[in-house]
Design a protein around this motif. Structure first.
Motif, short mmCIF file in Angstrom:
data_model
loop_
_atom_site.label_atom_id
_atom_site.label_comp_id
_atom_site.label_asym_id
_atom_site.label_seq_id
_atom_site.Cartn_x
_atom_site.Cartn_y
_atom_site.Cartn_z
N MET A 1 -27.27 -83.19 -4.54
CA MET A 1 -28.15 -83.73 -3.51
C MET A 1 -28.49 -82.68 -2.47
SD MET A 1 -29.68 -86.52 -2.66
CE MET A 1 -30.44 -87.21 -1.21
N LEU A 2 -27.52 -81.94 -2.01
CA LEU A 2 -27.69 -80.89 -1.04
C LEU A 2 -28.55 -79.80 -1.62
CD1 LEU A 2 -27.06 -79.76 1.74
CD2 LEU A 2 -24.95 -78.77 0.80
N ARG A 3 -28.37 -79.50 -2.90
CA ARG A 3 -29.15 -78.43 -3.53
C ARG A 3 -30.61 -78.84 -3.61
NH1 ARG A 3 -26.44 -76.55 -8.98
NH2 ARG A 3 -28.20 -75.08 -8.77
N ARG A 4 -30.94 -80.08 -3.66
CA ARG A 4 -32.33 -80.52 -3.72
C ARG A 4 -32.98 -80.53 -2.35
NH1 ARG A 4 -32.33 -85.99 -6.93
NH2 ARG A 4 -30.40 -85.37 -7.86
N LEU A 5 -32.26 -80.76 -1.30
CA LEU A 5 -32.83 -80.81 0.05
C LEU A 5 -32.94 -79.43 0.71
CD1 LEU A 5 -30.98 -83.97 1.48
CD2 LEU A 5 -33.33 -83.79 0.66
N LEU A 6 -32.21 -78.43 0.18
CA LEU A 6 -32.18 -77.12 0.82
C LEU A 6 -33.57 -76.45 0.82
CD1 LEU A 6 -30.48 -74.97 2.21
CD2 LEU A 6 -29.89 -74.05 -0.04
N PRO A 7 -34.33 -76.47 -0.27
CA PRO A 7 -35.68 -75.86 -0.23
C PRO A 7 -36.59 -76.57 0.76
CG PRO A 7 -34.96 -76.13 -2.48
CD PRO A 7 -33.96 -76.87 -1.64
N LEU A 8 -36.49 -77.87 0.84
CA LEU A 8 -37.36 -78.59 1.79
C LEU A 8 -36.99 -78.24 3.23
CD1 LEU A 8 -37.46 -82.10 0.05
CD2 LEU A 8 -39.21 -80.29 0.05
N LEU A 9 -35.73 -78.05 3.46
CA LEU A 9 -35.28 -77.69 4.80
C LEU A 9 -35.79 -76.31 5.19
CD1 LEU A 9 -33.62 -78.42 7.31
CD2 LEU A 9 -31.59 -77.53 6.14
N ILE A 10 -35.72 -75.38 4.24
CA ILE A 10 -36.19 -74.01 4.53
C ILE A 10 -37.69 -74.02 4.80
CG2 ILE A 10 -36.48 -71.71 3.52
CD1 ILE A 10 -33.85 -72.18 2.01
N LEU A 11 -38.43 -74.80 4.01
CA LEU A 11 -39.88 -74.88 4.19
C LEU A 11 -40.22 -75.46 5.55
CD1 LEU A 11 -42.72 -74.54 3.05
CD2 LEU A 11 -42.51 -76.78 1.99
N ALA A 12 -39.44 -76.50 5.96
CA ALA A 12 -39.71 -77.13 7.26
C ALA A 12 -39.41 -76.18 8.39
CB ALA A 12 -38.88 -78.39 7.39
N LEU A 13 -38.34 -75.39 8.24
CA LEU A 13 -38.02 -74.41 9.28
C LEU A 13 -39.11 -73.33 9.38
CD1 LEU A 13 -34.15 -73.98 8.73
CD2 LEU A 13 -35.32 -75.13 10.64
N GLY A 14 -39.66 -72.91 8.25
CA GLY A 14 -40.73 -71.89 8.27
C GLY A 14 -41.98 -72.38 8.96
N ALA A 16 -42.12 -74.77 11.17
CA ALA A 16 -41.84 -74.94 12.60
C ALA A 16 -41.88 -73.60 13.31
CB ALA A 16 -40.48 -75.60 12.77
N ALA A 17 -41.32 -72.56 12.64
CA ALA A 17 -41.37 -71.23 13.27
C ALA A 17 -42.80 -70.73 13.41
CB ALA A 17 -40.53 -70.25 12.44
N PHE A 18 -43.66 -71.00 12.40
CA PHE A 18 -45.07 -70.55 12.47
C PHE A 18 -45.79 -71.25 13.62
CE2 PHE A 18 -49.46 -71.52 11.26
CZ PHE A 18 -50.01 -70.24 11.25
N LEU A 19 -45.55 -72.58 13.74
CA LEU A 19 -46.22 -73.31 14.82
C LEU A 19 -45.75 -72.83 16.19
CD1 LEU A 19 -46.20 -76.93 13.28
CD2 LEU A 19 -48.11 -75.32 13.45
N TRP A 20 -44.44 -72.52 16.25
CA TRP A 20 -43.92 -72.06 17.55
C TRP A 20 -44.51 -70.69 17.91
CZ3 TRP A 20 -40.64 -67.91 18.82
CH2 TRP A 20 -40.21 -67.86 20.11
N LEU A 21 -44.59 -69.79 16.93
CA LEU A 21 -45.17 -68.45 17.21
C LEU A 21 -46.65 -68.56 17.58
CD1 LEU A 21 -43.53 -66.34 14.33
CD2 LEU A 21 -42.99 -66.27 16.79
N ARG A 22 -47.34 -69.43 16.91
CA ARG A 22 -48.77 -69.57 17.23
C ARG A 22 -48.96 -70.14 18.60
NH1 ARG A 22 -53.22 -72.93 13.63
NH2 ARG A 22 -55.05 -72.35 14.92
N ALA A 23 -48.08 -71.06 18.99
CA ALA A 23 -48.23 -71.69 20.30
C ALA A 23 -47.86 -70.75 21.44
CB ALA A 23 -47.38 -72.97 20.36
#
Length: 432
Positions: A1-14, A16-23
């Motif tokens: 279960m954790l192995r399936r959620l890890l890619p989605l978590l990384i994508l969400a962090l990326g 969020a980081a892009f939106l924060w840098l743009r803002a």
């Protein structure tokens, strides 16, 4: 279960980081385009009456040149002058040999003396005829009385027929003598007039001989320059042969052809009494005295009198001069770079924009440094106008320009300095 959620978590962090840098990125300043200006030189207009010049090309002549000719055939005894020599008034130029001059003069004098003697002889003869005719008339009367006595004696048979015939012959001879004497007295006025006419002819010949004798020695009639020498001492010349010429140094004139379009203004200026002066750039000043009496479709010759300088000028020289035409009121001298098509120039207005102005080109003016500028005038041209003298190939109404006298000094501000250099490069590009 954790192995399936890890890619989605990384994508969400990326994301969020892009939106924060743009803002949180810094905002770049907005760039607004600026209109380019062209660097030009300007001239402050000063309107005043100025005289345009008219370039002319003409020939120097000597209208008072005197050509010396031989009055009679003879030999040249002396010629003390040389070609181009300056002579003073009264200085000997040339003389014929006295051996050729005196015989015609002496012959004319002898002819006059002979005619005078004939006239005097006729007068004496006439006076003698007047005295003789009285005595001859007395002889006629005596012969008539003798004939009457002889007739009376013949009637009384006291004289022969031969005596009567002799008396008749004596009367006839006396009458013939009186008639001849009276005819001689009547012819006296005609004979006297003929002799006096011959005397007048002889006197005229004597006057001509004296004139020729006087002209055989020629002195300079004025201060001048000798030219066109044709003879040397010892030459034998014929009557009326050209010997030499002399002309006054200060009497030279210039004949130059004036274009038809300028004749009217020059004649009007002369009628107003204006002095129109032409100069040759080497110190000679010539004053326009008038136009020639004849012309052609190309123009009419103008006559200039040499007033000052011109020591190097000689008749026959071709000279280029500049004639000062009548002054043009309210005119302005500008360099030819300021003209566009010889009929317009541009002014710089208060907004640093080019404003086209129609002008009339009147000709050239020469500055103190020898440079030729154009003389123009225009109804809208006023004192203080800033005339653009830099010739722009892309000149047009409303073009933004910048006067070189209005720019800040290089080095006051770094940015302004760089901008000035860039504009200078652009100006040079256009000018080239």
């Amino acid at each position: 279960m954790l192995r399936r959620l890890l890619p989605l978590l990384i994508l969400a962090l990326g994301v969020a980081a892009f939106l924060w840098l743009r803002a949180t990125r810094p905002e770049s300043p907005s760039v607004t385009p600026e209109e380019r200006s062209w660097r030009v030189e300007t001239l402050a207009a000063t309107l005043e009456p100025r005289a345009p010049i008219l370039p002319l090309y003409g020939e120097i002549i000597a209208p008072d040149m005197l050509t010396v000719t031989a009055p009679l055939a003879g030999r040249i005894a002396e010629r003390p002058v040389r070609e181009g020599q300056r002579v003073a008034r009264g200085e000997r130029l040339v003389a014929l040999d006295e051996a050729d001059v005196m015989p015609p003069l002496q012959q004319a004098e002898a002819e006059v003396a002979d005619r005078e003697a004939q006239v005097e002889n006729e007068r004496v003869r006439h006076e003698s005829d007047l005295d003789a005719v009285e005595r001859e008339r007395e002889l006629v009367d005596n012969a008539r009385r003798q004939l009457e006595r002889t007739r009376s004696l013949r009637a009384r048979n006291l004289a022969s027929q031969s005596d009567l015939d002799t008396a008749r012959n004596e009367l006839a001879r006396a009458r013939v003598t009186v008639a001849a004497r009276e005819r001689a007295i009547a012819e006296h006025p005609a004979r006297l007039r003929a002799l006096e006419a011959g005397l007048n002819r002889a006197q005229a010949s004597l006057a001509a001989a004296r004139r020729d004798a006087e002209r055989s020695r020629v002195d300079a009639p004025f201060d001048g320059i000798v030219t066109r020498i044709r003879v040397a001492p010892g030459d034998q010349v014929a009557a009326r042969s050209e010997l030499l010429s002399v002309y006054p140094e200060r009497g030279l004139e210039l004949r130059a052809r004036i274009p038809q379009r300028h004749q009217g203004e020059l004649l009007d200026a002369l009628s107003r009494g204006e002095r129109l002066v032409a100069t040759d750039g080497q110190g000679a000043r010539l004053v326009l005295t008038g136009l020639a009496g004849e012309g052609d479709p190309a123009g009419t010759e103008a006559i200039f009198r040499l007033e000052e300088g011109g020591e190097r000028l000689r008749p026959g020289s071709l000279v280029a001069v500049s004639l000062q035409r009548p002054k043009v009121p309210g005119s302005l001298a500008v360099p030819y770079s300021a003209l566009y098509g010889n009929e317009a120039l541009y002014l710089m207005d208060e907004a640093n924009r080019m404003q086209r102005l129609a002008v009339t080109h009147h000709g050239d003016v020469v500055r103190d440094d020898g440079e030729r500028w154009a003389l123009v005038s225009g109804k809208a041209l006023a004192d203080g106008d800033r005339v653009i003298v830099t010739h722009l190939p892309n000149a047009m109404q409303g073009l933004l320009v910048q006067s070189t006298s209005d720019e800040p000094a290089i080095g006051d501000e770094g940015d302004d300095s760089a901008g000035s250099v860039e504009e200078d490069d652009g100006h040079d590009e256009v000018a080239s």
